[in-house]
Motif scaffolding. Structure first.
Motif, PDB file in Angstrom:
ATOM      1  N   GLU A 235      37.746   6.873  27.860  1.00  0.00           N
ATOM      2  CA  GLU A 235      38.066   5.686  28.487  1.00  0.00           C
ATOM      3  C   GLU A 235      38.282   4.539  27.625  1.00  0.00           C
ATOM      4  OE1 GLU A 235      39.069   3.480  31.606  1.00  0.00           O
ATOM      5  OE2 GLU A 235      38.854   5.619  31.672  1.00  0.00           O
TER       6      GLU A 235
ATOM      7  N   ARG B 160      41.707   5.112  25.929  1.00  0.00           N
ATOM      8  CA  ARG B 160      42.791   4.973  27.108  1.00  0.00           C
ATOM      9  C   ARG B 160      43.176   3.477  26.972  1.00  0.00           C
ATOM     10  NH1 ARG B 160      41.225   9.899  29.491  1.00  0.00           N
ATOM     11  NH2 ARG B 160      39.731   9.017  30.668  1.00  0.00           N
ATOM     12  N   LYS B 161      42.129   2.603  27.141  1.00  0.00           N
ATOM     13  CA  LYS B 161      42.074   1.242  27.057  1.00  0.00           C
ATOM     14  C   LYS B 161      42.879   0.742  25.859  1.00  0.00           C
ATOM     15  CE  LYS B 161      38.591   0.157  30.529  1.00  0.00           C
ATOM     16  NZ  LYS B 161      36.964  -0.433  30.619  1.00  0.00           N
TER      17      LYS B 161
END
Length: 119
Positions: free
Chosen positions: A10, A13-14
């Motif tokens: 996550e 991805r950010k």
């Protein structure tokens, strides 16, 4: 070469999305060079930027400056002189790119040494 430890998916991805967002604003062949010209000289006239950024046409420079203004990175200053003088300057927000421009310049200097073979 040392191995870099990766964060969770996550976070990755950010970070990738953040790079994508930044590149949307700074994309193209000319924007970083234009920002560098204005950044290192503080205020630049259109013709000065045109001389700094080798190979760019008047039309393309005009288009790129408008996009940089739209993204609040550069401001256009019209001076009430005869004839009218127009200068470009980084906004306060645009100045946040100075560290990135400096880092790119440092990397470019080192890269040239590596490629040319002069370490």
């Amino acid at each position: 070469m040392t191995e870099i430890e990766c964060s969770d998916n996550e976070t990755n991805r950010k970070q990738i999305m953040a790079v994508h967002d930044a590149m949307d604003v700074l994309n193209g062949k000319w924007k970083i060079s234009i920002i560098s010209s204005v950044c290192y000289y503080n205020k630049r006239r259109f013709s000065d930027i045109l001389n700094d950024v080798k190979g760019i046409s008047n039309k393309m420079l005009s288009k790129e400056l408008k996009e940089l203004e739209m993204n609040q990175l550069v401001k256009r200053i019209v001076k009430d002189t005869q004839p009218v003088t127009v200068q470009y300057q980084l906004t306060e927000y645009g100045l946040t790119l100075k560290k990135i421009i400096d880092t790119l310049a440092d990397w470019g200097i080192e890269h040239r040494k590596v490629i040319v073979g002069k370490k």
